[in-house]
Design an enzyme around this catalytic site. Structure first.
Site, PDB file in Angstrom:
ATOM      1  N   LYS A  31      -6.195   6.903  14.811  1.00 25.17           N
ATOM      2  CA  LYS A  31      -7.124   6.584  13.715  1.00 25.17           C
ATOM      3  C   LYS A  31      -6.837   5.172  13.188  1.00 25.17           C
ATOM      4  CE  LYS A  31      -4.153   8.944  10.422  1.00 25.17           C
ATOM      5  NZ  LYS A  31      -4.057   9.102   9.000  1.00 25.17           N
ATOM      6  N   TYR A  33      -2.808 -21.908  -4.337  1.00 29.84           N
ATOM      7  CA  TYR A  33      -3.399 -21.352  -5.557  1.00 29.84           C
ATOM      8  C   TYR A  33      -2.329 -21.068  -6.601  1.00 29.84           C
ATOM      9  CZ  TYR A  33      -7.827 -20.340  -3.134  1.00 29.84           C
ATOM     10  OH  TYR A  33      -9.006 -20.433  -2.462  1.00 29.84           O
TER      11      TYR A  33
HETATM   12  C1  LIG Z   1      -3.208  14.627   9.884  1.00 26.80           C
HETATM   13  C2  LIG Z   1      -2.263  13.612  10.428  1.00 26.80           C
HETATM   14  N1  LIG Z   1      -1.437  13.946  11.432  1.00 26.80           N
HETATM   15  C3  LIG Z   1      -0.550  13.078  11.944  1.00 26.80           C
HETATM   16  C4  LIG Z   1      -0.449  11.794  11.451  1.00 26.80           C
HETATM   17  C5  LIG Z   1       0.566  10.855  12.040  1.00 26.80           C
HETATM   18  O1  LIG Z   1       1.528  10.522  11.101  1.00 26.80           O
HETATM   19  P1  LIG Z   1       2.717   9.514  11.429  1.00 26.80           P
HETATM   20  O2  LIG Z   1       2.082   8.170  11.573  1.00 26.80           O
HETATM   21  O3  LIG Z   1       3.606   9.605  10.254  1.00 26.80           O
HETATM   22  O4  LIG Z   1       3.339   9.994  12.684  1.00 26.80           O
HETATM   23  C6  LIG Z   1      -1.293  11.409  10.396  1.00 26.80           C
HETATM   24  C7  LIG Z   1      -1.165  10.061   9.832  1.00 26.80           C
HETATM   25  O5  LIG Z   1      -1.294   9.803   8.677  1.00 26.80           O
HETATM   26  C8  LIG Z   1      -2.212  12.337   9.877  1.00 26.80           C
HETATM   27  O6  LIG Z   1      -3.034  12.011   8.864  1.00 26.80           O
END
Ligand SMILES: Cc1ncc(COP(=O)(O)O)c(C=O)c1O
Length: 389
Positions: free
Chosen positions: A41, A268
């Site tokens: 993501k 700035y």
């Molecule tokens: C639902 C879910 N699972 C897994 C992860 C992976 O987490 P991490 O980056 O701490 O491994 C995330 C990341 O925020 C998440 O939102």
């Protein structure tokens, strides 16, 4: 034909796909034969979702996780066929979109069940989905105590919605001593028992983010969901380290140099005023490119293996650094914002500390105008949002 890197402003992110493969292998060594759902993501934590997903799929990753349906569609459009779970769920109006692109959503609201069921019925089939259970993170998900009531809703939609999985998210797994994680694991197991007692299959049950992969084997269940570990960072200094290495380097080049005299100011707000003659190098990178504004007058950048302090405010497109103590620094020199330079190396976690934030935030904050260069062995593949041909 892709233009060479010289066609772009000299600020780029290098994504080391060999390091990514190495990190996936490290996760696999830790969790045995369990399948891995790679979290890609937020544009694969700033690394570029398509490039990263392609590389992970070629390394045999079993599943991909995105936050929103749009991110799943982007991967499908790029020809990625691996199973994709939409971790954040969906708006009911997106139900048809999910099915069209073969995306498996998280479910946690009755109107989502209804919309998915209706969309699946229209297509003459059934949709797979994973139930999101809230065991203590408190943001999204059916509260563990409400799972029996929600299971009844799922049961009544079972003609067109198949619950093939269930998951929850851990709030404090990055502190291995915090007992709250055990509570979350127990609550989740109870929720699964409720689902199964009702004949809702939920074959895939998952809880483990990177921190739980490192320190909480009881959370591994049937599938693990690493994010930050794949990108090469520990979730916190408290976890048992996994042998991972950073995938991303952020680099730029000196585009202007000058010497300023005592009393002269920079940037700035005139937050830096020279107390002695200072050799100043200007870098074509700012907070839109991933260097947080809070690093102003606090952090440093690496030039010729030395630390060049950031002087004055980081602005949107430009940053000034003091190269007085970098012998031989000249116009065009490479400057490393994240990555290695000579014997020095600078991690996203260190940059995060200057900005009182976390490595996730720094990596995700590398703007979309920065070209990503995917490096695998001797191959380099440049991906930019700008078409310069
Ligand atoms: C639902 C879910 N699972 C897994 C992860 C992976 O987490 P991490 O980056 O701490 O491994 C995330 C990341 O925020 C998440 O939102």
């Amino acid at each position: 034909m892709t233009p060479s890197l010289d066609s772009y402003r000299p600020t780029w992110a290098e994504i080391d796909l060999d390091a990514l493969a190495h990190n996936l292998a490290a996760v696999r060594r830790r969790v045995g034969t369990r399948p891995v759902l790679a979290v890609v993501k937020a544009d694969a934590y700033g690394h570029g979702a398509v490039g990263v997903a392609r590389a992970l799929v070629s390394e045999g990753v079993e599943r991909l996780g995105v936050a929103i349906p749009e991110e799943g569609v982007e991967l499908r459009r790029a020809g990625i066929g691996a199973p994709i779970l939409v971790l954040g769920g969906f708006a009911p109006a997106q139900a048809e979109l999910l099915l069209r692109h073969d995306l498996v959503p998280a479910l946690y609201r009755p109107d989502q069940v209804e919309a998915l069921s209706r969309a699946a019925e229209k297509r003459g089939g059934a949709a797979d989905a994973h139930l999101k259970v809230d065991t203590g993170m408190g943001r999204l998900g059916v509260p563990a105590s409400d799972v029996p009531a929600f299971a009844a809703i799922l049961e009544s939609a079972s003609g067109h919605v198949r619950v093939t999985g269930a998951f929850s998210h851990l709030a404090v797994a990055d502190d291995p001593t915090d007992p709250f994680t055990h509570r979350q694991i127990d609550l989740f197991q109870e929720a699964i028992a409720v689902l199964r007692a009702r004949g809702l299959a939920a074959d895939e049950i998952h809880l483990a983010n990177s921190a739980a992969i490192m320190d909480h084997p009881p959370a591994w269940l049937t599938l693990v969901r690493p994010g930050i570990a794949l990108y090469g960072y520990p979730p916190s200094p408290k976890v048992t380290p996994l042998a991972v290495r950073p995938v991303l380097s952020l680099k730029t080049r000196i585009i202007y140099m000058k010497e300023i005299l005592p009393g002269a100011s920079l940037g700035y707000g005139r937050t830096f005023v020279a107390q002695r003659p200072v050799r100043v190098a200007s870098l074509p990178l700012g907070y839109d490119d991933g260097l947080p504004r809070l690093a102003s007058n606090r952090g440093y950048i690496l030039v010729r293996g030395r630390r060049a302090p950031i002087v004055g405010r980081v602005s949107m497109d430009l940053t000034t650094v003091d190269v007085s103590d970098v012998p031989g620094a000249v116009l065009g020199d490479e400057a490393t914002v994240i990555g290695a330079s000579g014997a020095e190396s600078l991690g996203a976690d260190r940059v995060a500390s200057w900005a009182e934030t976390i490595s996730w935030d720094i990596l995700c904050g590398i703007g979309s105008r920065v070209p990503r260069v995917y490096v695998r062995g001797a191959d380099r593949d440049i991906v930019s949002r700008f078409d310069l041909i």
